[in-house]
Design a protein around this motif. Structure first.
Motif, PDB file in Angstrom:
ATOM      1  N   ASP A 206       0.896  -1.125  -0.213  1.00 16.03           N
ATOM      2  CA  ASP A 206      -0.215  -0.302  -0.156  1.00 16.03           C
ATOM      3  C   ASP A 206       0.781   1.008   0.077  1.00 16.03           C
ATOM      4  OD1 ASP A 206      -2.169  -1.758   0.241  1.00 16.03           O
ATOM      5  OD2 ASP A 206      -2.505  -1.588   2.537  1.00 16.03           O
ATOM      6  N   LEU A 207       1.876   1.081   0.957  1.00 24.26           N
ATOM      7  CA  LEU A 207       2.790   2.546   1.341  1.00 24.26           C
ATOM      8  C   LEU A 207       3.271   2.631  -0.546  1.00 24.26           C
ATOM      9  CD1 LEU A 207       4.757   2.049   4.325  1.00 24.26           C
ATOM     10  CD2 LEU A 207       2.600   3.746   3.753  1.00 24.26           C
ATOM     11  N   LEU A 208       4.067   1.541  -0.796  1.00 24.15           N
ATOM     12  CA  LEU A 208       4.866   1.705  -2.138  1.00 24.15           C
ATOM     13  C   LEU A 208       3.538   2.060  -3.504  1.00 24.15           C
ATOM     14  CD1 LEU A 208       7.822  -1.171  -2.194  1.00 24.15           C
ATOM     15  CD2 LEU A 208       7.322   1.472  -1.471  1.00 24.15           C
ATOM     16  N   THR A 209       2.285   1.687  -3.396  1.00 28.76           N
ATOM     17  CA  THR A 209       1.881   2.175  -4.344  1.00 28.76           C
ATOM     18  C   THR A 209       1.247   3.546  -4.303  1.00 28.76           C
ATOM     19  OG1 THR A 209       0.447  -0.546  -4.215  1.00 28.76           O
ATOM     20  CG2 THR A 209      -0.330   1.626  -5.461  1.00 28.76           C
ATOM     21  N   LEU A 210       1.070   3.417  -3.260  1.00 28.86           N
ATOM     22  CA  LEU A 210       1.046   5.486  -3.485  1.00 28.86           C
ATOM     23  C   LEU A 210       2.558   6.093  -3.734  1.00 28.86           C
ATOM     24  CD1 LEU A 210      -1.105   5.525   0.035  1.00 28.86           C
ATOM     25  CD2 LEU A 210      -2.456   6.016  -2.090  1.00 28.86           C
ATOM     26  N   ALA A 211       3.235   5.745  -3.679  1.00 32.96           N
ATOM     27  CA  ALA A 211       4.446   6.758  -3.967  1.00 32.96           C
ATOM     28  C   ALA A 211       4.285   6.726  -5.578  1.00 32.96           C
ATOM     29  CB  ALA A 211       6.099   5.589  -3.302  1.00 32.96           C
ATOM     30  N   ILE A 212       4.129   5.504  -6.015  1.00 31.43           N
ATOM     31  CA  ILE A 212       4.262   5.634  -7.785  1.00 31.43           C
ATOM     32  C   ILE A 212       3.213   6.397  -7.380  1.00 31.43           C
ATOM     33  CG2 ILE A 212       3.445   3.687  -9.337  1.00 31.43           C
ATOM     34  CD1 ILE A 212       4.162   1.223  -7.599  1.00 31.43           C
ATOM     35  N   ALA A 213       1.805   5.764  -7.327  1.00 31.06           N
ATOM     36  CA  ALA A 213       0.963   7.118  -7.643  1.00 31.06           C
ATOM     37  C   ALA A 213       1.091   8.796  -7.231  1.00 31.06           C
ATOM     38  CB  ALA A 213      -0.150   7.328  -6.776  1.00 31.06           C
ATOM     39  N   PHE A 214       1.877   9.122  -6.718  1.00 31.93           N
ATOM     40  CA  PHE A 214       3.025  10.621  -6.308  1.00 31.93           C
ATOM     41  C   PHE A 214       3.505  11.229  -7.584  1.00 31.93           C
ATOM     42  CE2 PHE A 214       6.782  12.780  -4.725  1.00 31.93           C
ATOM     43  CZ  PHE A 214       5.778  14.142  -4.484  1.00 31.93           C
ATOM     44  N   SER A 215       4.412  10.300  -7.742  1.00 32.98           N
ATOM     45  CA  SER A 215       5.636  10.005  -8.849  1.00 32.98           C
ATOM     46  C   SER A 215       4.635  10.319 -10.505  1.00 32.98           C
ATOM     47  CB  SER A 215       6.228   8.877  -9.248  1.00 32.98           C
ATOM     48  OG  SER A 215       5.620   7.969  -9.520  1.00 32.98           O
ATOM     49  N   HIS A 216       4.098   9.971 -10.835  1.00 34.14           N
ATOM     50  CA  HIS A 216       2.512  10.622 -11.737  1.00 34.14           C
ATOM     51  C   HIS A 216       1.624  11.732 -11.916  1.00 34.14           C
ATOM     52  CE1 HIS A 216       3.598   6.899 -13.887  1.00 34.14           C
ATOM     53  NE2 HIS A 216       3.060   5.563 -12.833  1.00 34.14           N
ATOM     54  N   ALA A 217       1.559  11.869 -10.132  1.00 36.47           N
ATOM     55  CA  ALA A 217       0.436  13.246 -10.030  1.00 36.47           C
ATOM     56  C   ALA A 217       1.464  13.917 -10.148  1.00 36.47           C
ATOM     57  CB  ALA A 217      -0.287  12.709  -8.592  1.00 36.47           C
ATOM     58  N   LEU A 218       2.700  14.623 -10.352  1.00 33.11           N
ATOM     59  CA  LEU A 218       3.710  14.670 -10.254  1.00 33.11           C
ATOM     60  C   LEU A 218       3.457  15.033 -11.569  1.00 33.11           C
ATOM     61  CD1 LEU A 218       5.147  16.780  -8.305  1.00 33.11           C
ATOM     62  CD2 LEU A 218       7.087  15.174  -8.488  1.00 33.11           C
ATOM     63  N   VAL A 219       3.746  14.577 -12.622  1.00 40.80           N
ATOM     64  CA  VAL A 219       4.350  15.523 -13.878  1.00 40.80           C
ATOM     65  C   VAL A 219       2.417  16.178 -14.734  1.00 40.80           C
ATOM     66  CG1 VAL A 219       3.925  13.684 -16.727  1.00 40.80           C
ATOM     67  CG2 VAL A 219       5.472  12.607 -14.790  1.00 40.80           C
ATOM     68  N   PRO A 220       1.428  15.928 -14.554  1.00 44.55           N
ATOM     69  CA  PRO A 220       0.318  17.204 -14.547  1.00 44.55           C
ATOM     70  C   PRO A 220       0.560  18.321 -14.004  1.00 44.55           C
ATOM     71  CG  PRO A 220      -0.347  14.923 -13.997  1.00 44.55           C
ATOM     72  CD  PRO A 220       0.719  14.653 -14.025  1.00 44.55           C
ATOM     73  N   HIS A 221       1.051  17.807 -12.690  1.00 47.80           N
ATOM     74  CA  HIS A 221       1.238  18.979 -11.362  1.00 47.80           C
ATOM     75  C   HIS A 221       2.084  20.116 -12.241  1.00 47.80           C
ATOM     76  CE1 HIS A 221       0.350  21.277  -8.004  1.00 47.80           C
ATOM     77  NE2 HIS A 221       1.540  21.285  -8.060  1.00 47.80           N
ATOM     78  N   LEU A 222       3.323  19.494 -13.080  1.00 46.42           N
ATOM     79  CA  LEU A 222       4.306  20.312 -13.489  1.00 46.42           C
ATOM     80  C   LEU A 222       3.906  20.510 -15.434  1.00 46.42           C
ATOM     81  CD1 LEU A 222       7.063  18.636 -11.656  1.00 46.42           C
ATOM     82  CD2 LEU A 222       5.717  20.672 -10.814  1.00 46.42           C
ATOM     83  N   ARG A 223       2.970  19.612 -15.849  1.00 51.09           N
ATOM     84  CA  ARG A 223       3.470  19.822 -17.318  1.00 51.09           C
ATOM     85  C   ARG A 223       2.134  20.172 -17.260  1.00 51.09           C
ATOM     86  NH1 ARG A 223       6.401  15.273 -20.667  1.00 51.09           N
ATOM     87  NH2 ARG A 223       7.858  16.166 -19.977  1.00 51.09           N
ATOM     88  N   ASP A 224       1.509  21.045 -18.013  1.00 54.53           N
ATOM     89  CA  ASP A 224       0.412  21.381 -18.937  1.00 54.53           C
ATOM     90  C   ASP A 224      -0.047  20.119 -20.009  1.00 54.53           C
ATOM     91  OD1 ASP A 224       0.070  23.316 -17.408  1.00 54.53           O
ATOM     92  OD2 ASP A 224       0.739  25.078 -18.656  1.00 54.53           O
ATOM     93  N   GLY A 225      -1.221  19.345 -20.581  1.00 54.91           N
ATOM     94  CA  GLY A 225      -1.327  19.043 -20.826  1.00 54.91           C
ATOM     95  C   GLY A 225      -0.990  17.324 -20.449  1.00 54.91           C
ATOM     96  N   ALA A 226      -0.770  16.534 -19.291  1.00 52.95           N
ATOM     97  CA  ALA A 226       0.076  15.668 -19.208  1.00 52.95           C
ATOM     98  C   ALA A 226      -1.228  14.922 -18.665  1.00 52.95           C
ATOM     99  CB  ALA A 226       1.064  15.712 -18.703  1.00 52.95           C
TER     100      ALA A 226
END
Length: 308
Positions: free
Chosen positions: A117-137
């Motif tokens: 569960d912890l590592l799955t949330l870490a994966i979700a964090f890395s993917h959530a960071l992309v559209p947070h920084l890049r428009d249209g991701a």
């Protein structure tokens, strides 16, 4: 980001992908045509188009080159800092995978589930960071690793990656209160999450603090004025070679200016920007491998020399 070996000399002049030529060719084409017009009018009617000594243009060109170099250095520093921050995120996710091994070593399957569960949330964090920084991701990748309640919480916080770190901290706090984690173990894991929050803050600092607009505007104006006035300084000296010389100079100045614009926004969609989506995919593969999954897809590879 362009990923390719250094091309041979005979290919060097024909490469467009990753080059700034598609962005600036209208500008130096205008300079070429304007230079040709000035030379033609000067030869036909010498008294209509005045020409000047080329020495002041030489001095101005040197000064402009220095200013462009300063701006490009500042833009590259932003690009390199962003790359270091994402490199730190890779390290922190791998560290988290190693630190959470203490959960899977506990008797029974519960610890393994808690680690997953912890590592799955870490994966979700890395993917959530992309559209947070890049428009249209792609903004749906993070949802695949969140349960319905977690997804609802994530949406309620405007899809901020910080919300996922809060979910991780909540899980760690529950494990600590339940006695699953000792004080030292909790502090160790919490320190890693705190550094991941620092990565997020560093990315937001780069994303939300561009190079001062006044500095960029000054360089844009000076570069355009210099290239448009340059034929007046060399029409009499170079004759019909003036359009070729001024177009080459315009290509250099406009190219450096355009390249600085790309590097200034390292999380964008330009060919020379950082491949943050590919880095997030790599983090996912690393953590899924740490969880013992097999049959994983291959690591992201560049398509036509472009890695996004």
């Amino acid at each position: 980001m362009i990923v390719r070996p250094r091309p041979p000399l005979w290919q060097l002049f024909f490469i467009l992908r990753g080059s700034v030529v598609p962005r600036i060719w209208p500008h130096f084409t205008v300079v070429f045509l304007l230079s040709g017009l000035i030379v033609w009018v000067h030869k036909a009617m010498p008294n209509v188009v005045p020409v000047f000594d080329g020495a002041p243009f030489t001095l101005l060109g040197i000064a402009l080159s220095v200013f462009l170099a300063f701006r490009n250095n500042a833009a590259y520093e932003r690009w390199w800092e962003a790359r270091k921050v994402w490199g730190q995120l890779i390290q922190l996710c791998r560290t988290l995978a190693r630190q959470t091994l203490l959960l899977s070593e506990r008797p029974g399957p519960e610890g393994t589930v808690q680690r997953r569960d912890l590592l799955t949330l870490a994966i979700a964090f890395s993917h959530a960071l992309v559209p947070h920084l890049r428009d249209g991701a792609n903004s749906d990748k993070a949802n695949r690793f969140l349960s319905p309640p977690e997804r609802e919480f994530f949406e309620s916080r405007d899809r901020s990656p910080s919300a996922i770190l809060q979910l991780i901290s909540q899980r760690l706090a529950v494990l600590h209160v339940a006695g699953t984690l000792s004080d030292i173990q909790f502090q160790l894991l919490d320190a890693t999450i705190d550094q991941m929050e620092g990565v997020l803050a560093g990315c937001e600092r780069i994303r939300n603090t561009p190079v001062p607009f006044g500095y960029t505007l000054l360089l844009h104006r000076t570069a355009y004025l210099f290239c448009f006035l340059l034929p007046l300084g060399y029409a009499d000296m170079l004759g019909w070679a003036t359009p070729f010389a001024t177009a080459l100079i315009a290509y250099t100045f406009f190219g450096l200016d355009a390249l600085g614009d790309e590097l200034e926004e390292p999380f964008g969609n330009e060919p020379n920007d950082l491949p943050i989506a590919a880095i997030a995919d790599m983090i996912e593969l690393n953590l899924r491998a740490a969880l013992g999954e097999t049959g994983l897809p291959p690591a992201p590879k560049p398509v036509n020399y472009l890695l996004t």
